[in-house]
Design an enzyme around this catalytic site. Sequence first.
Site: not given
Length: 330
Positions: A155-156, A179, A133, A235
């Site tokens: 990520q993120d 994500d 992250q 998701r």
Amino acid sequence: MKITLLFLELLLFHAFSLHAQDKQIITVSQDGSGDFTTIQTAIDAAKAFPDMRVTIFIKNGIYREKVTVPSCNTRLSLIGESMTGTIITWDDHFKKMERGRNSTFYTWTLKVEADDFMAENLTIENNAGPVGQAVALHVEGDRCLFRNCRIVGNQDTLYAAGNDSRQYFQECTIEGTTDFIFGAATALFEECILHSKSNSYITAASTPDGKSYGYVFLRCRLTADAGVDAVYLGRPWRDFARTVFLQCEMGSHIVPEGWSNWSGTARDKTVFYAEYRNTGLGAASAGRIPWSRQLTKREARSYTPEKILAPRSSGSPAETEWLNEVKNKK
């Protein structure tokens, strides 16, 4: 005599400070030709809660800074000289922060706490690499607009946060891995490029219960690196997540199922995942999971910028300015 000179120096310093605070246009340039050489010092010099918008013009350069726009700096604009030439970059990530299980939320390169923020012609980057992250842009403020910006990470990448925040991303490029767009805000992405760098998930919304809109993607293009061939549209990070794609072009990297549940949860029972008239090899609806839906033409009519980002009170100057910016198609 010494006391008099000291008094004059203090007076001049005070006058300069007031002048800097009252400026509506501030220039940042690394070569010293502007008012400041760093973005954060320019923000710190801007007037708090101004009556009129303050614009910080940032000349081309790579600004290695961890930048915060605090809640007192409302009605602030960061305008770059060019999207690819004006780069704000930092390299914090989850393991580096050592702040426990919530370390993700301290990894940002640019954090916007203020309402009525605008950014244009900028690259906002977390260059930590694929190490977990690592947030590039963290936005909590309401009525925040990003136009012609690149938001780059893994990520993120983009934390679009704030239970009552409205955010508008127009003609932006957002890229990442897992994500890479996540959070609770009501956010409209119009004519943006969403670029996946690995097989994973594009969105992880956490829309609060009772909200009419969560993440809405309107006329966007979904692209991917070579070799990426198994990407999900989203998701649910929390119950009641809402994400809708309308008239988007989806590459073949989007899996036939389209969406995924968060492992080990029953969030599929409360989510609202929908699509409308998307095109491209990844847009076929036949294989979509049964708890997603295809909107009708009548339902799709409610997904306009003016409705998604609608003012919450009539006659409010801030809300009027916001609606005018939403309608302003550059």
